[in-house]
Design a protein around this motif. Structure first.
Motif, mmCIF file in Angstrom:
data_model
loop_
_atom_site.group_PDB
_atom_site.id
_atom_site.type_symbol
_atom_site.label_atom_id
_atom_site.label_comp_id
_atom_site.label_asym_id
_atom_site.label_seq_id
_atom_site.Cartn_x
_atom_site.Cartn_y
_atom_site.Cartn_z
ATOM 1 N N MET A 99 -86.163 -64.132 -75.051
ATOM 2 C CA MET A 99 -85.790 -65.531 -74.860
ATOM 3 C C MET A 99 -84.340 -65.782 -75.282
ATOM 4 O O MET A 99 -83.651 -66.625 -74.690
ATOM 5 C CB MET A 99 -86.734 -66.442 -75.638
ATOM 6 C CG MET A 99 -88.094 -66.604 -74.973
ATOM 7 S SD MET A 99 -87.988 -67.212 -73.261
ATOM 8 C CE MET A 99 -87.200 -68.815 -73.502
ATOM 9 N N TRP A 102 -82.378 -64.748 -72.385
ATOM 10 C CA TRP A 102 -82.506 -65.733 -71.316
ATOM 11 C C TRP A 102 -81.623 -66.954 -71.582
ATOM 12 O O TRP A 102 -81.039 -67.521 -70.664
ATOM 13 C CB TRP A 102 -83.959 -66.169 -71.177
ATOM 14 C CG TRP A 102 -84.146 -67.305 -70.211
ATOM 15 C CD1 TRP A 102 -84.439 -68.610 -70.500
ATOM 16 C CD2 TRP A 102 -84.027 -67.239 -68.780
ATOM 17 N NE1 TRP A 102 -84.515 -69.363 -69.358
ATOM 18 C CE2 TRP A 102 -84.267 -68.545 -68.281
ATOM 19 C CE3 TRP A 102 -83.747 -66.215 -67.874
ATOM 20 C CZ2 TRP A 102 -84.223 -68.848 -66.925
ATOM 21 C CZ3 TRP A 102 -83.700 -66.511 -66.513
ATOM 22 C CH2 TRP A 102 -83.939 -67.804 -66.063
ATOM 23 N N GLY A 103 -81.525 -67.371 -72.851
ATOM 24 C CA GLY A 103 -80.671 -68.502 -73.194
ATOM 25 C C GLY A 103 -79.231 -68.263 -72.778
ATOM 26 O O GLY A 103 -78.567 -69.156 -72.231
ATOM 27 N N VAL A 106 -79.126 -68.365 -68.754
ATOM 28 C CA VAL A 106 -79.273 -69.675 -68.119
ATOM 29 C C VAL A 106 -78.053 -70.547 -68.385
ATOM 30 O O VAL A 106 -77.620 -71.320 -67.514
ATOM 31 C CB VAL A 106 -80.576 -70.370 -68.586
ATOM 32 C CG1 VAL A 106 -80.439 -70.931 -69.990
ATOM 33 C CG2 VAL A 106 -80.951 -71.486 -67.617
ATOM 34 N N ALA A 387 -79.285 -75.194 -74.230
ATOM 35 C CA ALA A 387 -79.308 -73.728 -74.130
ATOM 36 C C ALA A 387 -78.329 -73.109 -75.124
ATOM 37 O O ALA A 387 -78.623 -72.072 -75.744
ATOM 38 C CB ALA A 387 -78.969 -73.295 -72.708
ATOM 39 N N PHE A 390 -79.698 -73.388 -78.566
ATOM 40 C CA PHE A 390 -80.881 -72.523 -78.640
ATOM 41 C C PHE A 390 -80.503 -71.088 -78.991
ATOM 42 O O PHE A 390 -80.996 -70.529 -79.979
ATOM 43 C CB PHE A 390 -81.612 -72.583 -77.296
ATOM 44 C CG PHE A 390 -82.799 -71.663 -77.185
ATOM 45 C CD1 PHE A 390 -83.991 -71.974 -77.793
ATOM 46 C CD2 PHE A 390 -82.721 -70.476 -76.455
ATOM 47 C CE1 PHE A 390 -85.094 -71.134 -77.686
ATOM 48 C CE2 PHE A 390 -83.806 -69.631 -76.340
ATOM 49 C CZ PHE A 390 -84.994 -69.957 -76.960
ATOM 50 N N TYR A 391 -79.609 -70.478 -78.214
ATOM 51 C CA TYR A 391 -79.359 -69.059 -78.461
ATOM 52 C C TYR A 391 -78.384 -68.816 -79.608
ATOM 53 O O TYR A 391 -78.443 -67.776 -80.278
ATOM 54 C CB TYR A 391 -78.978 -68.317 -77.184
ATOM 55 C CG TYR A 391 -77.535 -68.372 -76.731
ATOM 56 C CD1 TYR A 391 -76.585 -67.512 -77.277
ATOM 57 C CD2 TYR A 391 -77.123 -69.222 -75.711
ATOM 58 C CE1 TYR A 391 -75.269 -67.525 -76.832
ATOM 59 C CE2 TYR A 391 -75.819 -69.230 -75.257
ATOM 60 C CZ TYR A 391 -74.894 -68.383 -75.828
ATOM 61 O OH TYR A 391 -73.588 -68.380 -75.388
ATOM 62 N N ILE A 460 -84.879 -78.538 -70.921
ATOM 63 C CA ILE A 460 -86.105 -77.912 -71.436
ATOM 64 C C ILE A 460 -86.769 -77.076 -70.340
ATOM 65 O O ILE A 460 -87.307 -75.990 -70.611
ATOM 66 C CB ILE A 460 -87.081 -78.986 -71.954
ATOM 67 C CG1 ILE A 460 -86.451 -79.771 -73.115
ATOM 68 C CG2 ILE A 460 -88.395 -78.349 -72.396
ATOM 69 C CD1 ILE A 460 -86.091 -78.922 -74.318
ATOM 70 N N SER A 462 -85.383 -75.368 -67.919
ATOM 71 C CA SER A 462 -84.716 -74.079 -67.711
ATOM 72 C C SER A 462 -85.125 -73.071 -68.782
ATOM 73 O O SER A 462 -85.275 -71.875 -68.497
ATOM 74 C CB SER A 462 -83.199 -74.261 -67.702
ATOM 75 O OG SER A 462 -82.740 -74.773 -68.936
ATOM 76 N N LEU A 463 -85.320 -73.545 -70.013
ATOM 77 C CA LEU A 463 -85.787 -72.651 -71.077
ATOM 78 C C LEU A 463 -87.249 -72.273 -70.854
ATOM 79 O O LEU A 463 -87.643 -71.116 -71.068
ATOM 80 C CB LEU A 463 -85.605 -73.313 -72.442
ATOM 81 C CG LEU A 463 -84.158 -73.564 -72.875
ATOM 82 C CD1 LEU A 463 -84.113 -74.310 -74.204
ATOM 83 C CD2 LEU A 463 -83.385 -72.254 -72.988
ATOM 84 N N GLY A 466 -87.754 -69.510 -68.491
ATOM 85 C CA GLY A 466 -87.581 -68.199 -69.114
ATOM 86 C C GLY A 466 -88.888 -67.659 -69.664
ATOM 87 O O GLY A 466 -89.171 -66.456 -69.561
#
Length: 512
Positions: A99, A102-103, A106, A387, A390-391, A460, A462-463, A466
Motif C-alpha cells: 500500500m 501504491w500511495g 497513485v 495520498a 498517506f505514504y 479515498i 484511489s487509495l 489500491g
C-alpha cells in the motif's frame, strides 16, 4: 545487528554513478514544480488563512523536514529505489509495504494529468491565447508532453538531469525576477492600490482564526513541498547511494522553504489581500496568482511568467515519471507486481516497461478525466494531499519501527531515527484525518458524487482501489513469494547495483 545492510551480487540492472549531489538536488527541486505549485496553490492558501499564508507554508514545512530525515536514515540502511514500498515491507510486512508503494504510484498518476493540463494550456497561452480555451487542443498538447517526457525518462537519467538543470534555472530566474520586481515596486510606491507592507503578524502561528481554514492551508502547502523524495527513488543511480540522496532530500526541502516563503511575502506585499482587482483575496485570482499579476507587474515582459509556469509543469512531468517507474520496478523485483514491470532496458539501463506503462496510464487517466469534466480533474489535484500524507506518514512510522532495536543507543538515533520521524508521521496522520473529514463535505471542491464531496471520493477511492488491486494480485501464483514474506523481509539482501562506496557505520559499530 538485525538491520545490517547486505548487497546482492546482482542488482536490478539500473545505471550507476550518473547523479551527484547537485544533480540529485536539482531533480528533487524540479519534481516539486516550484513555479507551477505556487501559481496553483498560493491564492487558495491566502483565501483559506489570509495574512497567515507565510506561517502556513512554514508550518507545512515542519513535517516535510522531519520526514526527510526518516528518508535519509532509511536510505542509509536500505538504499533501494523502492523507497517507501521497500522500507515499509521490511518494517511492517508485505501488506503495508504494498500500500505504501501504491500511495507513491497513485500520487504520481494524479499529478501527471494535472501537470500535462497546465503545460498544454500555458503553451497555447504563449503561442495562440485563443487555442488555450480549446479543450481538445489543450488535452492533445498535454498528451504530447507526457509522451515526450516518457521518452526522455526511458532514455536514461543522465539526459534527464541535463534537461532539468536548464528547466530549473529558468524557473528560479523567473521567481527571482518576480520577487525583485515586486519588492522594488512596493519600495518605490508604484505597486497597485491595496499593496500591503509585510508585518510580523504574517508569521504569527497563533493568529489563525479558523481551524478548518488552517487545516486546508497546511494540506495545500504540503502539496507544493511534495516531490523532493524523487532524489531518493534515484538512489541506486547516484554516485554515492548511501549518502547523496539523503543529503539532497534535506537540502531540497530547505531551499523550497526559502523559495515559497520569499515569493509569498513578495506577492502579498505587492498585490495585497483585497477581494477585488489583483488582490490575493480575490477568488478569481486564486487558480493562478502569477497569471493574475503578470501583466500588471511585468508589462510587456509578462510572457516570462507564462514560460516559467509552462516549463515548471513540463519539467515536473518528467521527474514525476522517474520515481513511479522505479517504484514499480522495485515492486516487481520483489514479486509484488508481475515480473514484466521489472524489465530494465539493456542499453539505457532504465525501467523501460514500467516507464512506458506509467506514461500510458497517466495519459489514459488524463484523457478520461478531461472527458468526464475539467472540474473533476481539478478535484483530483485537491485530493492529492491525502495520498501524499498517506505514504509519507507510512515512511515515518517505518523508520521508527525498522530501527526499534537501536533507537536509544545514542543521541543521533534518538533524534533522527525516533523523534523526528515519529513527529513528522503523527503530523501527517493528523493532516490526513482532518482533511478527509473536510473533504467529505459536498461543498468542498468542484464536484459532488453520491451526495458527498467529489474530492473525498477521489482521494479515498484511489487509495481503496489500491487495496482491491493488492488483493487481486494476492490470488496470482507469482505473488506468493512476496505475500509469504519470502522475496522481501527484514533480512532480505537488497537488490542494488554494486558500489565502490562502503556502507555507513554508526558510532556504535552497527550500520547506520
Amino acid at each position: 545487528m538485525s538491520d545490517q545492510k547486505t548487497t546482492a551480487a546482482a542488482g536490478k540492472g539500473l545505471a550507476t554513478g550518473t547523479l551527484g549531489l547537485v544533480g540529485s538536488t536539482v531533480i528533487g527541486l524540479a519534481s516539486t514544480a516550484p513555479v507551477y505549485s505556487l501559481a496553483a496553490t498560493l491564492g487558495f492558501v491566502v483565501l483559506a488563512v489570509g495574512a497567515q499564508a507565510p506561517i502556513a507554508f512554514i508550518i507545512a514545512f515542519v513535517p516535510m523536514f522531519l520526514i526527510a530525515f526518516a528518508y535519509r536514515e532509511l536510505n542509509r540502511a536500505v538504499p533501494d529505489c523502492g523507497t517507501t514500498f521497500t522500507w515499509a515491507t521490511k518494517a511492517f510486512g508485505p501488506w503495508v509495504g504494498w500500500m505504501g508503494g501504491w500511495g507513491v504510484a497513485v500520487a504520481g498518476m494524479v499529478v501527471l494529468a494535472n501537470l500535462a493540463q497546465i503545460g498544454g494550456k500555458y503553451f497555447w497561452l504563449l503561442v495562440n491565447p485563443e487555442l488555450a480555451e480549446n479543450g481538445f487542443v489543450v488535452t492533445l498538447t498535454g498528451v504530447l508532453f507526457i509522451a515526450v517526457m516518457t521518452y526522455i525518462s526511458y532514455r536514461g537519467t543522465e539526459i534527464g538531469e541535463k534537461l532539468q538543470n536548464v528547466l530549473l534555472a529558468v524557473q528560479y530566474l523567473a521567481l527571482a525576477v518576480f520577487v525583485i520586481a515586486a519588492v522594488v515596486s512596493v519600495a518605490t510606491g508604484t505597486a497597485p492600490e491595496g499593496a500591503t507592507p509585510p508585518t510580523l503578524d504574517w508569521f504569527n502561528p497563533f493568529a489563525f482564526t479558523s481551524t478548518s481554514g488552517f487545516v486546508e492551508a497546511v494540506l495545500l502547502a504540503l502539496f507544493i513541498y511534495w516531490g523532493w523524495d524523487t532524489c531518493l527513488a534515484l538512489n541506486e543511480e547516484t554516485k554515492d547511494p548511501e549518502r547523496i540522496p539523503g543529503r539532497a532530500a534535506i537540502l531540497s526541502t530547505v531551499i523550497l522553504l526559502v523559495t515559497y516563503v520569499g515569493v509569498t511575502v513578495a506577492a502579498m506585499a505587492y498585490a495585497g489581500l483585497g477581494t477585488s482587482g489583483v488582490g490575493l483575496g480575490n477568488e478569481t485570482n486564486a487558480e493562478d496568482v502569477f497569471f493574475a499579476l503578470k501583466d500588471v507587474l511585468f508589462g510587456p515582459w509578462a510572457w516570462l511568467l507564462v514560460i516559467a509556469v509552462m516549463v515548471s509543469a513540463v519539467s515536473s512531468t518528467q521527474t514525476t515519471i522517474l520515481p513511479t517507474a522505479r517504484g514499480t520496478l522495485a515492486m516487481a523485483a520483489y514479486k509484488a507486481l508481475p515480473t514484466r514491470f521489472g524489465r530494465v532496458h539493456p542499453k539505457f539501463q532504465t525501467p523501460g516497461f514500467s516507464t512506458i506503462v506509467m506514461g500510458v496510464v497517466a495519459t489514459a487517466f488524463y484523457v478520461g478525466m478531461t472527458i468526464i469534466s475539467e472540474d473533476f480533474l481539478s478535484d483530483t489535484i485537491l485530493s492529492l494531499g491525502l495520498a501524499i500524507a498517506f505514504y509519507y506518514a507510512i515512511t515515518g512510522y517505518a523508520c521508527v519501527w525498522y530501527f526499534r532495536c537501536e533507537l536509544f543507543q545514542n543521541a543521533h538515533n534518538v533524534v533522527f531515527k525516533f523523534l523526528f520521524p515519529l513527529l513528522g508521521a503523527l503530523m501527517l496522520t493528523a493532516a490526513f484525518v482532518f482533511s478527509a473529514i473536510d473533504m467529505f463535505d459536498p461543498d468542498y471542491g468542484y464536484t459532488v458524487i453520491w451526495g458527498i464531496g467529489g474530492v473525498f471520493v477521489v482521494g479515498i477511492g484511489s487509495l481503496a482501489l489500491g487495496v482491491v488491486l493488492m488483493v487481486l494480485w494476492f490470488f496470482f501464483a507469482g505473488s506468493k513469494p512476496f505475500f509469504r514474506g519470502e522475496s522481501l523481509n527484514r533480512e532480505t539482501p537488497i537488490l542494488v547495483p554494486e558500489t565502490d562506496h562502503p556502507p555507513l557505520r554508526s558510532v556504535d559499530g552497527g550500520f547506520a
